[in-house]
Design a protein around this motif. Structure first.
Motif, PDB file in Angstrom:
ATOM      1  N   ARG A 113      -3.409   7.368  -3.136  1.00  0.00           N
ATOM      2  CA  ARG A 113      -4.598   7.400  -2.187  1.00  0.00           C
ATOM      3  C   ARG A 113      -4.527   8.155  -1.059  1.00  0.00           C
ATOM      4  O   ARG A 113      -3.577   8.184  -0.374  1.00  0.00           O
ATOM      5  CB  ARG A 113      -4.698   5.944  -1.790  1.00  0.00           C
ATOM      6  CG  ARG A 113      -5.090   4.782  -2.627  1.00  0.00           C
ATOM      7  CD  ARG A 113      -4.919   3.510  -2.022  1.00  0.00           C
ATOM      8  NE  ARG A 113      -5.056   2.376  -3.078  1.00  0.00           N
ATOM      9  CZ  ARG A 113      -3.988   2.156  -3.509  1.00  0.00           C
ATOM     10  NH1 ARG A 113      -2.905   2.440  -3.305  1.00  0.00           N
ATOM     11  NH2 ARG A 113      -4.017   0.893  -4.410  1.00  0.00           N
TER      12      ARG A 113
ATOM     13  N   ILE B  43       0.906   5.813   7.193  1.00  0.00           N
ATOM     14  CA  ILE B  43       0.017   4.764   6.908  1.00  0.00           C
ATOM     15  C   ILE B  43       0.065   3.783   7.993  1.00  0.00           C
ATOM     16  O   ILE B  43      -1.028   3.274   8.375  1.00  0.00           O
ATOM     17  CB  ILE B  43       0.366   3.796   5.647  1.00  0.00           C
ATOM     18  CG1 ILE B  43       0.236   5.050   4.182  1.00  0.00           C
ATOM     19  CG2 ILE B  43      -0.508   2.694   5.367  1.00  0.00           C
ATOM     20  CD1 ILE B  43       0.701   4.434   3.049  1.00  0.00           C
TER      21      ILE B  43
ATOM     22  N   ILE C 130      -7.054   4.551   1.513  1.00  0.00           N
ATOM     23  CA  ILE C 130      -6.047   3.476   1.969  1.00  0.00           C
ATOM     24  C   ILE C 130      -6.963   2.633   3.132  1.00  0.00           C
ATOM     25  O   ILE C 130      -6.929   1.587   3.060  1.00  0.00           O
ATOM     26  CB  ILE C 130      -5.028   4.231   2.743  1.00  0.00           C
ATOM     27  CG1 ILE C 130      -4.091   4.834   1.742  1.00  0.00           C
ATOM     28  CG2 ILE C 130      -4.091   2.990   3.479  1.00  0.00           C
ATOM     29  CD1 ILE C 130      -2.858   5.471   2.231  1.00  0.00           C
TER      30      ILE C 130
ATOM     31  N   MET D  86       0.861  -1.181  -0.035  1.00  0.00           N
ATOM     32  CA  MET D  86       0.071   0.019  -0.014  1.00  0.00           C
ATOM     33  C   MET D  86       0.679   1.195   0.237  1.00  0.00           C
ATOM     34  O   MET D  86       1.617   1.597   0.956  1.00  0.00           O
ATOM     35  CB  MET D  86      -0.759  -0.071   1.287  1.00  0.00           C
ATOM     36  CG  MET D  86      -2.027   0.882   1.310  1.00  0.00           C
ATOM     37  SD  MET D  86      -3.045   0.931  -0.106  1.00  0.00           S
ATOM     38  CE  MET D  86      -4.298  -0.567   0.033  1.00  0.00           C
TER      39      MET D  86
END
Ligand code: SF4
Ligand code: SF4
Lengths: 216, 306
Positions: free
Chosen positions: B81, B128, B86, B76
């Motif tokens: 995004r 993230i 995400i 990812m």
């Protein structure tokens, strides 16, 4: 300051298509420094437009096009000349201020590029993205939001080569510059700080700031 | 529990391989290659538009692998995004039983094949990881609202060991681990001494995570030279390049094809065997770049079984 660049002449002529009389408005601050809207550029563009069959019926220069009070005043002769179109030789904000006071169409002669600095005559570099929550105090006075191609806030990506940015090898990696500066300042520890995620609420636009203490 | 997590936490030598979704919608080649990896690797990383070149999304191949009984690692990146996208994708992935992920900042769109795309970078790799860790700990989404059900992921990140100044990568690695990364896959390693020096720094910094050495089987001398010049963090030593060139010359003389690639397989196997024997890292991550079918051979030659 706001860095501007002249649009291609054809694009401007395209906007002016059909206009017989025009007025030009320059800006005495940023656009003058960028050589996109100073006295000289007004004179040059006047000549070019005359060559293309237009009549320049007025020219004016605002010290700061972005300040309504100043611009409104200098626009008086422009409005009185009643041109078919006005060319605003400022940044995008100047164009919009001028357009608010003119009844005729107002066209930009410049592209507005970025907020940055004049490093030396004719050389401009981007340096701030107006993020609304300045982190320069933690990054040695070097902005990671505008000078790192990914706007990274927690240190570099793995992509730098020989101190240069993976995105454009002509640019130094901002995070290596930040690191070197922090070492120089004796603030090396700041490199290890995980920065708060400031999110994007603060840059939800259009924004207004009022410090007048009264209504708008 | 994630199969990779089980392996690494039980002190087993972790093995992962990398695979890219197709530039298109026919996944049959990838699925065929993946079948060969069954039982040979703990998990398969599925890249997220590596080098910013458009491919089918990682989640698509991950789901297909999962349905075929393989263990995918969903990569990812923050490039394409926002945090909402995400988190939404991760929730969707979890619904298919995908439980292992790798967070990356992502190569910039300007180095890829669709330069007009908007580079998002709402969150970087650290962001993230932190967002997912917070979600797991609180059961809340990225806006602080309650989730009806909350998945947990075995989270990983990447690191570039060959980097100057190295302290910057060590620092970022610490931030990734603090943010929840439990395993780390390195950029391709070709020089074991450089890997040792890096691992020393990791220990000195007191960073606790399972480190898996990145292995890229070389195919030709040209590929090695190209990577040295163009891929950040890759440093193939000259003697490896010379050996590949010599193999090519030998092949030409004898009229045999594929000698350099065979040597590349040998060299990769040799490195893996050494890394395991000397306990340099907790595992390896093999990036075969389109030659995934060679991965079982490499592992066999290295004497590595899962
Ligand atoms: S951190 Fe950078 S973008 Fe944000 S206000 Fe400061 S200089 Fe501008
Ligand atoms: S190389 Fe440096 S400046 Fe360029 S994107 Fe990566 S961290 Fe930012």
């Amino acid at each position: 300051m706001i860095i501007t660049q002249k649009k291609p002449l054809e694009e401007l002529l395209g906007m002016l298509d059909g206009a017989k009389t025009v007025a030009l408005v320059g800006c005495g601050s940023c656009a003058t420094a960028c050589a996109t809207g100073g006295e000289k550029e007004i004179a040059d563009l006047s000549k070019v437009l005359e060559q293309h069959g237009m009549k320049v019926v007025a020219t004016a220069m605002s010290e700061y096009c972005c300040m309504h009070l100043k611009t409104r005043t200098i626009l008086k002769p422009v409005i009185a000349a009643n041109p078919d179109a006005v060319v605003a030789m400022s940044c995008g904000d100047g164009v919009q201020v001028i357009a608010q006071y003119c009844k005729c169409p107002v066209y930009p002669s410049n592209n507005t590029m970025f907020l940055g600095e004049s490093v030396k005559l004719g050389l401009f570099e981007e340096a701030c993205h107006l993020c609304g929550d300045c982190v320069l105090g933690k990054t040695g006075g070097i902005c990671p939001i505008s000078r790192c191609a990914k706007s990274l806030v927690n240190g570099p990506c793995g992509g730098s080569r020989n101190g240069k940015c993976e995105v454009n090898p002509e640019n130094p990696c901002a995070w290596i510059e930040i690191y070197n500066k922090l070492v120089e300042l004796g603030q090396e520890y700041k490199i290890g700080i995980t920065r708060d995620d400031k999110g994007y609420e603060k840059v939800s636009y259009p924004r207004t700031i009022n410090i007048r203490g009264d209504k708008k | 529990m994630s199969v990779l997590q089980q392996a690494l936490e039980n002190g087993k030598f972790g093995v992962t391989a990398e695979m890219a979704p197709p530039k298109g919608c026919d996944f049959s080649e990838q699925m065929a290659a993946a079948e060969l990896l069954k039982g040979k690797v703990h998990a398969i990383n599925v890249t997220d538009m590596q080098s910013a070149c458009l491919k089918a999304s990682s989640i698509g191949l991950c789901v297909k692998l999962k349905l075929a009984g393989l263990e995918p690692i969903i990569q990812m990146t923050g490039r394409d995004r926002s945090r909402m996208a995400i988190m939404g994708d991760m929730l969707a992935a979890a619904s298919f039983g995908i439980d292992t992920m790798l967070a990356l900042t992502g190569d910039h769109t300007m180095v890829g094949d669709c330069k007009a795309s908007k580079p998002v970078y709402d969150l970087d790799s650290v962001g993230i990881l932190r967002m997912l860790s917070t979600m797991e700990a609180t059961g809340k989404d990225c806006g602080g609202n309650d989730l009806a059900s909350t998945p947990t992921f075995y989270k990983g990140a990447a690191v570039t060991p060959v980097y100057e100044p190295q302290i910057l990568q060590i620092n970022k690695l610490r931030q990734k681990v603090d943010a929840g990364a439990r395993y780390i896959q390195t950029q391709g390693i070709f020089d074991l001494d450089a890997l040792k020096r890096f691992m020393d720094e990791v220990y000195k910094a007191g960073i606790k995570a399972h480190i898996m050495a990145g292995i890229i089987p070389l195919k030709t001398a040209g590929m090695a030279k190209y990577m040295n010049e163009n891929v950040p963090g890759i440093a193939v030593p000259q003697d490896m390049i010379d050996r590949l060139a010599a193999a090519a010359a030998e092949g030409k003389e004898k009229g045999v094809k594929g000698l350099p690639a065979r040597l590349g397989i040998e060299m990769a196997a040799e490195m893996i065997a050494k890394i395991k024997a000397e306990g340099l890292c907790d595992g390896v991550h093999i990036m075969a770049i389109g030659a995934e079918k060679n991965v079982p051979t490499i592992l066999e030659k290295a004497g590595v079984e899962i």
